[in-house]
Design a protein around this motif. Structure first.
Motif, PDB file in Angstrom:
ATOM      1  N   SER A 189      51.324   8.564  -5.989  1.00 19.82           N
ATOM      2  CA  SER A 189      50.284   7.732  -5.393  1.00 19.82           C
ATOM      3  C   SER A 189      48.997   8.522  -5.170  1.00 19.82           C
ATOM      4  CB  SER A 189      50.776   7.151  -4.067  1.00 19.82           C
ATOM      5  OG  SER A 189      51.147   8.194  -3.176  1.00 19.82           O
ATOM      6  N   ASP A 190      49.082   9.860  -5.164  1.00 25.29           N
ATOM      7  CA  ASP A 190      47.880  10.675  -5.050  1.00 25.29           C
ATOM      8  C   ASP A 190      47.075  10.663  -6.345  1.00 25.29           C
ATOM      9  OD1 ASP A 190      48.493  11.412  -2.450  1.00 25.29           O
ATOM     10  OD2 ASP A 190      49.645  13.168  -3.104  1.00 25.29           O
ATOM     11  N   LEU A 191      47.750  10.420  -7.473  1.00 23.38           N
ATOM     12  CA  LEU A 191      47.113  10.442  -8.783  1.00 23.38           C
ATOM     13  C   LEU A 191      46.929   9.053  -9.372  1.00 23.38           C
ATOM     14  CD1 LEU A 191      49.126  13.410 -10.337  1.00 23.38           C
ATOM     15  CD2 LEU A 191      46.832  13.500  -9.368  1.00 23.38           C
ATOM     16  N   ILE A 192      47.884   8.160  -9.123  1.00 20.07           N
ATOM     17  CA  ILE A 192      47.856   6.821  -9.696  1.00 20.07           C
ATOM     18  C   ILE A 192      48.046   5.805  -8.578  1.00 20.07           C
ATOM     19  CG2 ILE A 192      48.972   5.220 -11.294  1.00 20.07           C
ATOM     20  CD1 ILE A 192      49.890   7.648 -12.916  1.00 20.07           C
ATOM     21  N   THR A 195      48.278  -0.363  -7.254  1.00 22.29           N
ATOM     22  CA  THR A 195      47.746  -1.677  -6.882  1.00 22.29           C
ATOM     23  C   THR A 195      46.425  -2.004  -7.579  1.00 22.29           C
ATOM     24  OG1 THR A 195      46.631  -0.773  -4.935  1.00 22.29           O
ATOM     25  CG2 THR A 195      48.886  -1.570  -4.650  1.00 22.29           C
ATOM     26  N   GLU A 196      45.719  -0.998  -8.087  1.00 16.24           N
ATOM     27  CA  GLU A 196      44.504  -1.245  -8.850  1.00 16.24           C
ATOM     28  C   GLU A 196      44.180  -0.023  -9.692  1.00 16.24           C
ATOM     29  OE1 GLU A 196      40.447  -0.240  -6.894  1.00 16.24           O
ATOM     30  OE2 GLU A 196      41.548  -1.454  -5.412  1.00 16.24           O
ATOM     31  N   GLY A 197      43.371  -0.221 -10.721  1.00 15.08           N
ATOM     32  CA  GLY A 197      42.977   0.908 -11.560  1.00 15.08           C
ATOM     33  C   GLY A 197      42.577   0.475 -12.953  1.00 15.08           C
ATOM     34  N   VAL A 315      44.383   7.305 -16.863  1.00 17.13           N
ATOM     35  CA  VAL A 315      44.514   6.271 -15.837  1.00 17.13           C
ATOM     36  C   VAL A 315      43.531   6.581 -14.716  1.00 17.13           C
ATOM     37  CG1 VAL A 315      46.018   5.125 -14.187  1.00 17.13           C
ATOM     38  CG2 VAL A 315      46.944   5.946 -16.351  1.00 17.13           C
ATOM     39  N   PHE A 316      42.688   5.626 -14.376  1.00 18.04           N
ATOM     40  CA  PHE A 316      41.765   5.756 -13.257  1.00 18.04           C
ATOM     41  C   PHE A 316      42.422   5.179 -12.002  1.00 18.04           C
ATOM     42  CE2 PHE A 316      39.234   6.020 -16.998  1.00 18.04           C
ATOM     43  CZ  PHE A 316      38.200   6.894 -16.694  1.00 18.04           C
ATOM     44  N   LYS A 317      42.294   5.874 -10.900  1.00 17.63           N
ATOM     45  CA  LYS A 317      42.954   5.471  -9.659  1.00 17.63           C
ATOM     46  C   LYS A 317      42.326   4.235  -9.045  1.00 17.63           C
ATOM     47  CE  LYS A 317      44.479   7.430  -5.241  1.00 17.63           C
ATOM     48  NZ  LYS A 317      44.448   8.627  -4.365  1.00 17.63           N
TER      49      LYS A 317
END
Length: 348
Positions: A189-192, A195-197, A315-317
């Motif tokens: 969850s720190d990288l990806i 819930t959105e991205g 992948v953008f967070k």
């Protein structure tokens, strides 16, 4: 992370992803080991090993001189041959050039094909059902303007099952198999942020009639996927219950920049080469934290491959704006500079 090979065709590095393949030719670059065939007015081909620099940058390409003489029948020939393949759909390929324009013929079944040889290395391929490959000069098969002699350079011969040539598999003395390329990366969850991205890929793919996907998944049945199918951009969102897919946007030949932006339970857009090409409507899948933390080739249905080339997969967070997505996927904008659009991203 299990990284694949790098392809520098055109001077730009791309990861190369291919399925498993076997080179059925036992001597792929030592043409002195091939069978010499001559008849009628033809003379045996003359082979000089390691005569010039090959496409791999070393002096390991062979010079071959063919002389079929003045005869114009099928009995007048000067060729080299490699045989013993299984009779199936095989694609034969090799690299060839000459000091001046030349003409030769090839076959890997019953039909001969004319090859115009230039002064630059080019890869020639032919798909057929034959059990061998022949290269050289032979008349009498309805091909016009076959010369009496030809001097060419050869390197990197390959014959493999399937309808297209894959990258070169060196073989010296026995058939060789290259395993499937694979790449994956795991996050948190720190990288990806599930819930959105944005899932982004700069890719070109082999059009083999199959789905060629990159996906962000839970390694079970939830995923966001982006890839290629039959020359079209393919995109998928699936939360275990709701399945949405779109295969409609035509791809360019060569490199394409594509992205899926999602906000769980709200909206999802697909971008391709600077344009928004699709907006998902209706019920959008809802992904919760840590649902999607693995970036990999393939999809949830077990098709664990992407066959083609990838310059960047990321992948953008956070969900990007339309302006940012237009910039990210637009022409002339470098992928790695584009990653600066977000403070947090994961790149495979």
């Amino acid at each position: 992370t299990n990284l694949p090979r790098i392809d520098y065709t055109g001077g730009v590095g791309h990861w190369l992803f291919e399925g498993q393949s076997t080179n059925l030719i036992t001597y792929s670059s030592d043409f002195s080991q091939w069978a010499n065939q001559n008849a009628g007015t033809g003379s045996a081909p003359i082979i000089t090993s390691n005569n010039t620099i090959s496409p791999d940058g070393t002096q390991n390409a062979d010079k071959v001189v063919f002389n079929k003489g003045a005869g114009v029948s099928t009995s007048d020939l000067s060729v080299i041959a490699s045989s013993g393949f299984t009779s199936q759909t095989n694609t034969a390929s090799f690299y060839i050039k000459a000091d001046s324009p030349q003409r030769i013929v090839i076959r890997n079944a019953t039909n001969w094909q004319l090859v115009d040889v230039t002064t630059k290395w080019q890869r020639i391929s032919k798909t057929d059902t034959g059990t061998g490959i022949q290269i050289g000069l032979r008349d009498g098969y309805g091909i016009a303007n076959i010369p009496n002699t030809a001097t060419i350079y050869l390197w990197g011969a390959q014959a493999e099952q399937g309808s297209y040539a894959t990258s070169y598999i060196p073989a010296e003395g026995s058939i060789k198999t290259r395993l499937q390329d694979a790449a994956f990366g795991a996050g948190s969850s720190d990288l990806i942020n599930s819930t959105e991205g944005v899932l982004y890929a700069e890719i070109s793919a082999f059009d083999n009639g199959d789905y060629n996907f990159w996906s962000l998944s839970d390694l079970s049945n939830k995923e966001i996927a982006l890839g290629v199918k039959d020359g079209l951009l393919a995109s998928t969102l699936y939360d275990g219950t709701t399945f949405l897919i779109n295969n409609s946007a035509p791809l360019l030949d060569g490199n394409n920049k594509a992205a899926i932006k999602w906000v769980s339970g709200t909206s999802a857009d697909v971008w391709l080469n600077g344009l928004k090409v699709y907006t998902y409507t209706g019920t959008i899948p809802t992904f919760v934290a840590n649902d999607l933390i693995t970036l990999r080739q393939g999809d949830r249905q077990g098709n664990f491959h992407f066959y083609g080339k990838a310059k960047c997969v990321a992948v953008f967070k956070e969900a990007l704006s339309n302006d940012e997505l237009e910039c990210l996927t637009g022409e002339g904008y470098d992928s790695f500079n584009a990653l600066a659009l977000a403070n947090n991203y994961t790149i495979i």
